[in-house]
Design a protein around this motif. Structure first.
Motif, PDB file in Angstrom:
ATOM      1  N   ARG A 389       0.881  -1.116   0.410  1.00 20.10           N
ATOM      2  CA  ARG A 389       0.157   0.474   0.074  1.00 20.10           C
ATOM      3  C   ARG A 389       0.871   1.171  -0.219  1.00 20.10           C
ATOM      4  NH1 ARG A 389      -3.265  -0.213   5.613  1.00 20.10           N
ATOM      5  NH2 ARG A 389      -1.013  -1.140   5.849  1.00 20.10           N
ATOM      6  N   GLN A 390       2.031   1.266   0.900  1.00 25.79           N
ATOM      7  CA  GLN A 390       2.667   2.573   0.525  1.00 25.79           C
ATOM      8  C   GLN A 390       4.623   2.051   0.063  1.00 25.79           C
ATOM      9  OE1 GLN A 390       2.515   4.579   4.090  1.00 25.79           O
ATOM     10  NE2 GLN A 390       0.921   3.388   4.595  1.00 25.79           N
ATOM     11  N   PRO A 391       4.537   1.440  -0.976  1.00 22.99           N
ATOM     12  CA  PRO A 391       5.697   0.923  -1.173  1.00 22.99           C
ATOM     13  C   PRO A 391       6.754   2.004  -1.379  1.00 22.99           C
ATOM     14  CG  PRO A 391       4.934   1.089  -3.269  1.00 22.99           C
ATOM     15  CD  PRO A 391       3.842   1.833  -1.646  1.00 22.99           C
ATOM     16  N   VAL A 392       6.388   3.534  -1.079  1.00 20.81           N
ATOM     17  CA  VAL A 392       8.040   4.260  -1.806  1.00 20.81           C
ATOM     18  C   VAL A 392       7.569   5.237  -0.007  1.00 20.81           C
ATOM     19  CG1 VAL A 392       8.936   6.094  -3.012  1.00 20.81           C
ATOM     20  CG2 VAL A 392       7.643   4.262  -4.044  1.00 20.81           C
ATOM     21  N   GLN A 393       8.725   5.061   0.402  1.00 24.21           N
ATOM     22  CA  GLN A 393       9.116   6.230   1.565  1.00 24.21           C
ATOM     23  C   GLN A 393      10.229   7.024   1.523  1.00 24.21           C
ATOM     24  OE1 GLN A 393       5.476   6.775   4.058  1.00 24.21           O
ATOM     25  NE2 GLN A 393       4.506   5.546   2.702  1.00 24.21           N
ATOM     26  N   SER A 394       9.737   8.113   2.536  1.00 26.44           N
ATOM     27  CA  SER A 394      10.921   9.086   2.860  1.00 26.44           C
ATOM     28  C   SER A 394      11.196   9.470   3.533  1.00 26.44           C
ATOM     29  CB  SER A 394      10.840  10.276   1.772  1.00 26.44           C
ATOM     30  OG  SER A 394       9.932  11.502   1.761  1.00 26.44           O
ATOM     31  N   VAL A 395      12.288   9.847   4.168  1.00 31.31           N
ATOM     32  CA  VAL A 395      12.584  10.282   5.391  1.00 31.31           C
ATOM     33  C   VAL A 395      14.137  11.335   5.226  1.00 31.31           C
ATOM     34  CG1 VAL A 395      14.570   8.878   5.996  1.00 31.31           C
ATOM     35  CG2 VAL A 395      13.515   9.695   7.467  1.00 31.31           C
ATOM     36  N   SER A 396      13.836  12.583   6.797  1.00 28.99           N
ATOM     37  CA  SER A 396      14.623  14.020   6.747  1.00 28.99           C
ATOM     38  C   SER A 396      14.598  14.104   7.748  1.00 28.99           C
ATOM     39  CB  SER A 396      13.636  14.894   6.265  1.00 28.99           C
ATOM     40  OG  SER A 396      13.455  14.681   4.777  1.00 28.99           O
ATOM     41  N   GLU A 397      15.996  13.976   8.245  1.00 34.07           N
ATOM     42  CA  GLU A 397      16.939  14.884   9.411  1.00 34.07           C
ATOM     43  C   GLU A 397      17.937  15.184   8.414  1.00 34.07           C
ATOM     44  OE1 GLU A 397      16.980  13.923  11.855  1.00 34.07           O
ATOM     45  OE2 GLU A 397      17.285  12.184  11.961  1.00 34.07           O
ATOM     46  N   VAL A 398      18.827  16.033   9.929  1.00 29.18           N
ATOM     47  CA  VAL A 398      19.344  17.042   9.390  1.00 29.18           C
ATOM     48  C   VAL A 398      21.196  16.264  10.357  1.00 29.18           C
ATOM     49  CG1 VAL A 398      18.196  18.916   9.618  1.00 29.18           C
ATOM     50  CG2 VAL A 398      18.906  18.322  11.474  1.00 29.18           C
ATOM     51  N   LEU A 399      21.602  16.653   9.855  1.00 27.68           N
ATOM     52  CA  LEU A 399      23.479  16.374  10.055  1.00 27.68           C
ATOM     53  C   LEU A 399      24.400  17.613  10.661  1.00 27.68           C
ATOM     54  CD1 LEU A 399      22.457  13.505   8.806  1.00 27.68           C
ATOM     55  CD2 LEU A 399      24.622  12.750   8.072  1.00 27.68           C
ATOM     56  N   PRO A 400      24.249  17.490  11.693  1.00 22.36           N
ATOM     57  CA  PRO A 400      25.127  19.187  12.016  1.00 22.36           C
ATOM     58  C   PRO A 400      26.742  19.436  11.983  1.00 22.36           C
ATOM     59  CG  PRO A 400      24.655  18.275  14.321  1.00 22.36           C
ATOM     60  CD  PRO A 400      24.081  17.031  12.896  1.00 22.36           C
ATOM     61  N   PHE A 401      27.357  20.180  11.864  1.00 16.44           N
ATOM     62  CA  PHE A 401      28.664  19.692  11.339  1.00 16.44           C
ATOM     63  C   PHE A 401      29.453  20.876  12.099  1.00 16.44           C
ATOM     64  CE2 PHE A 401      27.300  22.169   7.596  1.00 16.44           C
ATOM     65  CZ  PHE A 401      28.679  23.119   7.329  1.00 16.44           C
ATOM     66  N   HIS A 402      30.482  20.856  12.436  1.00 10.98           N
ATOM     67  CA  HIS A 402      31.527  21.360  12.888  1.00 10.98           C
ATOM     68  C   HIS A 402      32.952  21.622  11.796  1.00 10.98           C
ATOM     69  CE1 HIS A 402      32.894  24.628  16.005  1.00 10.98           C
ATOM     70  NE2 HIS A 402      34.017  23.590  16.284  1.00 10.98           N
ATOM     71  N   TYR A 403      32.975  22.994  12.291  1.00 11.22           N
ATOM     72  CA  TYR A 403      34.877  23.111  11.442  1.00 11.22           C
ATOM     73  C   TYR A 403      35.744  24.601  11.963  1.00 11.22           C
ATOM     74  CZ  TYR A 403      39.150  22.834   7.477  1.00 11.22           C
ATOM     75  OH  TYR A 403      39.696  22.579   7.206  1.00 11.22           O
ATOM     76  N   GLU A 404      36.382  24.305  12.052  1.00 13.44           N
ATOM     77  CA  GLU A 404      37.628  25.036  12.510  1.00 13.44           C
ATOM     78  C   GLU A 404      38.646  25.636  11.900  1.00 13.44           C
ATOM     79  OE1 GLU A 404      38.792  24.556  16.477  1.00 13.44           O
ATOM     80  OE2 GLU A 404      37.082  24.799  17.023  1.00 13.44           O
ATOM     81  N   ALA A 405      38.887  26.172  11.103  1.00 12.04           N
ATOM     82  CA  ALA A 405      39.570  26.134  10.210  1.00 12.04           C
ATOM     83  C   ALA A 405      40.947  27.481  10.311  1.00 12.04           C
ATOM     84  CB  ALA A 405      39.055  27.441   8.276  1.00 12.04           C
ATOM     85  N   GLU A 406      42.500  27.096  10.117  1.00 14.61           N
ATOM     86  CA  GLU A 406      43.737  28.102  11.581  1.00 14.61           C
ATOM     87  C   GLU A 406      43.521  29.121  10.105  1.00 14.61           C
ATOM     88  OE1 GLU A 406      46.786  25.882  11.738  1.00 14.61           O
ATOM     89  OE2 GLU A 406      45.219  24.196  13.505  1.00 14.61           O
ATOM     90  N   VAL A 407      43.514  30.571  10.590  1.00 12.22           N
ATOM     91  CA  VAL A 407      44.154  31.140  10.145  1.00 12.22           C
ATOM     92  C   VAL A 407      44.744  32.627  10.405  1.00 12.22           C
ATOM     93  CG1 VAL A 407      42.434  33.500   8.916  1.00 12.22           C
ATOM     94  CG2 VAL A 407      41.341  31.099   8.652  1.00 12.22           C
ATOM     95  N   PRO A 408      45.728  32.448  10.525  1.00  7.88           N
ATOM     96  CA  PRO A 408      46.761  33.304  11.623  1.00  7.88           C
ATOM     97  C   PRO A 408      46.575  34.889  11.111  1.00  7.88           C
ATOM     98  CG  PRO A 408      48.073  31.431  10.991  1.00  7.88           C
ATOM     99  CD  PRO A 408      46.427  30.864   9.429  1.00  7.88           C
ATOM    100  N   GLY A 409      45.960  35.258  12.033  1.00  3.83           N
ATOM    101  CA  GLY A 409      46.316  37.341  11.986  1.00  3.83           C
ATOM    102  C   GLY A 409      44.816  37.382  11.447  1.00  3.83           C
ATOM    103  N   ILE A 410      43.847  35.602  11.510  1.00  3.68           N
ATOM    104  CA  ILE A 410      42.677  37.089  11.373  1.00  3.68           C
ATOM    105  C   ILE A 410      41.685  37.729  13.001  1.00  3.68           C
ATOM    106  CG2 ILE A 410      41.164  34.537  12.753  1.00  3.68           C
ATOM    107  CD1 ILE A 410      39.116  34.205  10.588  1.00  3.68           C
ATOM    108  N   THR A 411      40.305  38.307  12.221  1.00  4.00           N
ATOM    109  CA  THR A 411      40.208  39.483  12.949  1.00  4.00           C
ATOM    110  C   THR A 411      38.598  39.551  12.942  1.00  4.00           C
ATOM    111  OG1 THR A 411      40.594  41.632  12.140  1.00  4.00           O
ATOM    112  CG2 THR A 411      42.043  41.024  13.219  1.00  4.00           C
ATOM    113  N   LYS A 412      38.042  40.400  13.772  1.00  6.38           N
ATOM    114  CA  LYS A 412      36.633  40.326  13.460  1.00  6.38           C
ATOM    115  C   LYS A 412      36.357  41.501  12.282  1.00  6.38           C
ATOM    116  CE  LYS A 412      35.515  38.580  17.745  1.00  6.38           C
ATOM    117  NZ  LYS A 412      34.796  37.587  17.715  1.00  6.38           N
ATOM    118  N   ASP A 413      37.208  42.144  11.955  1.00  4.69           N
ATOM    119  CA  ASP A 413      36.952  43.417  10.521  1.00  4.69           C
ATOM    120  C   ASP A 413      37.610  42.084   9.498  1.00  4.69           C
ATOM    121  OD1 ASP A 413      36.475  45.104  12.318  1.00  4.69           O
ATOM    122  OD2 ASP A 413      38.510  45.794  12.673  1.00  4.69           O
ATOM    123  N   SER A 414      38.142  40.975   9.613  1.00  4.71           N
ATOM    124  CA  SER A 414      38.223  40.288   8.304  1.00  4.71           C
ATOM    125  C   SER A 414      37.251  39.713   8.124  1.00  4.71           C
ATOM    126  CB  SER A 414      39.056  38.347   9.229  1.00  4.71           C
ATOM    127  OG  SER A 414      40.135  39.242   9.354  1.00  4.71           O
TER     128      SER A 414
END
Length: 527
Positions: A389-414
């Protein structure tokens, strides 16, 4: 008046960025020619924007949300309907001028399709509009003295202090398009197409780089099609293909040494079935158009004229400030994300048909020596079950990610430019009702640092102040102070850096607080 030789640097300055959310809410009536809705299986939305209109500190953004819904009919089987919701939004952009370059991008934060009844859908969506204003301008700085002209008998003996500075000049700012056309053929094991029910197209692993007179781009086009097969007992079929592409866009002025900040967006997705040589609908025409928003930077070395003085003249300097950009970092990074997704426990999962994901960057901020990125990967899985009766179904999900890029000299004005995409996405069953999703997110990052430097704007020669010179001792011992440099000492005591180094047998211009120097006043004669 001294002649100053100046150099112009073409700059691109990010003036402002304004984000605004547009809430769309509308009911959609199922056309009489279509079947009643029993269940929504998949939904998708794309925003189409018209060319923006700019006014004084305002931008008018008009467009429409085009949505598509794949649903299960009450009598069984699948059907697709689509529609659109227009919008017209005025966004206030403080400081915006007519000459500024304005770009608008969008992100579909949420799309909620609800069933009011079997003949009516509720469509609710939140669209984030990101309006950026940039300006192109020239920064001018004195780099050398021209021919020194003076009416007096003495030739002016002018000492120069220069400072080397690496700057990023904007070499090219433009938009262009790139097209991919391909034919796909169904395998012999699949039935011919009776009716296409659902199509998806997305970019994966796209990279760009400048070459001489052109822009090279490569990546892959991920195509997914759900269709109803021909025959008395029509069966739901699907086709999933990865179409690699590699090509170039002509771009006058581009050079391989330039540093790119290029965004690539799909602005047209076309998939149409067509007959093969036998007249069967077994082929698909794929037509994709990408828009390239191109910034190319060129690193240049400046030797700024920082200070001047003369040993046989007085010099009156008019100074100011000039602002430049420096490139702190340009890198393509990869971030992994993984999650287990639980599905409907009442049904046995037979097979995952398709997985797709879109990246949403929630926050980017400068921390100590790094750029911190947080976001989510919005994943949808389409799968088959053992329920007829319901041969095709779907599901949704969110995968959080976190990344830190090294940027020497970066400031709030960058200032940073970020482009994100999905390079890899896999989904496999690890239990009766659980799928494990793994993804690799591609992050293209360019970080610029605005810096302002003092520059000489005008220099005027005046007669030597002989009274002041006579009051100055001819020779003196001096203890170096913390803020001193040889240049400052030489200028203050009416001598030259070369003279100090020769008198004190110095091999470098570096001095330390507490060093004792013998300083001899210099009086230039006719040259």
């Amino acid at each position: 008046m001294l002649e100053l030789i100046r150099r112009n640097i073409h700059m691109n300055r990010w003036k402002n960025q304004v984000n605004t959310q547009v809430t769309l809410d509308d009911d959609f009536i199922v056309p009489d020619t279509m079947s009643d809705i029993a269940q929504v299986i998949l939904d998708a939305g794309e925003v189409q924007l018209e060319p923006v209109k700019t006014q004084s500190e305002r931008v008018q953004v008009r467009g429409k949300l085009e949505f598509h819904v794949l649903y299960r009919k009450e009598e069984g089987g699948l059907q697709t309907l689509g529609g659109m919701i227009p919008f017209d939004e005025t966004v206030n952009v403080p400081g915006l001028e007519e000459k500024d370059y304005v770009s608008v991008s969008w992100q579909l934060e949420d799309l909620d399709v609800g069933i009011i009844n079997s003949r009516k859908l509720s469509i609710k969506a939140i669209v984030t509009l990101e309006v950026k204003s940039e300006t192109l301008f020239d920064t001018e700085a004195a780099v050398e003295l021209g021919t020194v002209q003076d009416e007096g008998a003495d030739v002016p003996q002018i000492e120069r202090l220069k400072r080397k500075l690496d700057v990023a000049a904007i070499a090219l700012r433009r938009k262009d398009t790139y097209r991919v056309k391909e034919e796909l053929t169904l395998s012999g094991s699949k039935p011919a197409i009776d009716r296409i029910l659902w199509t998806e197209m997305r970019l994966s692993g796209v990279t760009t780089r400048p070459l001489e007179g052109r822009i090279h781009l490569e990546g892959s086009l991920q195509v997914f099609v759900v269709y109803e097969g021909e025959g008395e007992h029509a069966v739901i079929q699907w086709l999933e293909e990865s179409i690699p592409f590699s090509g170039e866009v002509e771009m006058q002025g581009a050079a391989e040494s330039m540093i790119p900040a290029i965004s690539v967006r799909l602005v047209h997705r076309g998939i149409e079935e067509k007959p093969d040589y036998d007249g069967e609908m077994r082929e698909l025409d794929v037509d994709a158009v990408m828009e390239l928003d191109i910034r190319l930077y060129e690193e240049q070395e400046l030797e700024l004229l920082e200070d001047l003085y003369a040993t046989n003249r007085e010099l009156e300097l008019e100074t100011g400030s000039a602002c430049f950009d420096q490139i702190l970092m340009h890198n393509t990074a990869r971030c992994k994300a993984a999650e287990k997704i639980h599905m409907d426990e009442e049904q046995r999962i037979l097979q995952i048909c398709h997985s797709t994901g879109s990246v949403k960057l929630d926050e980017a901020e400068a921390a100590e020596g790094m750029l911190v990125l947080d976001g989510v990967l919005d994943v949808k899985l389409l799968y088959l079950t053992d329920d007829d009766r319901q041969p095709v179904q779907s599901v949704s999900e969110v995968l959080p990610f976190h990344y830190e890029a090294e940027v020497p000299g970066i400031t709030k004005d960058s200032v940073w430019y970020l482009e994100s995409g999905v390079e890899q996405l896999t989904a496999v069953m690890v239990g009766g009702d659980t799928a494990e999703v793994k993804a690799v997110i591609l992050l293209d990052i360019l970080v610029l640092q605005p810096i302002c430097q003092p520059v000489i704007q005008q220099a005027e020669l005046e007669p030597l102040d002989t009274r002041k010179l006579q009051q100055m001792p001819g020779i003196v011992g001096y203890l170096v102070q913390a803020e001193d440099s040889l240049w400052k000492i030489a200028k203050r005591f009416h001598t030259t850096v070369d003279n100090i180094m020769m008198t004190n047998n110095l091999t470098t211009e570096h001095v330390q607080p507490g060093d004792c120097l013998i300083l001899v006043k210099e009086i230039s004669r006719n040259g």
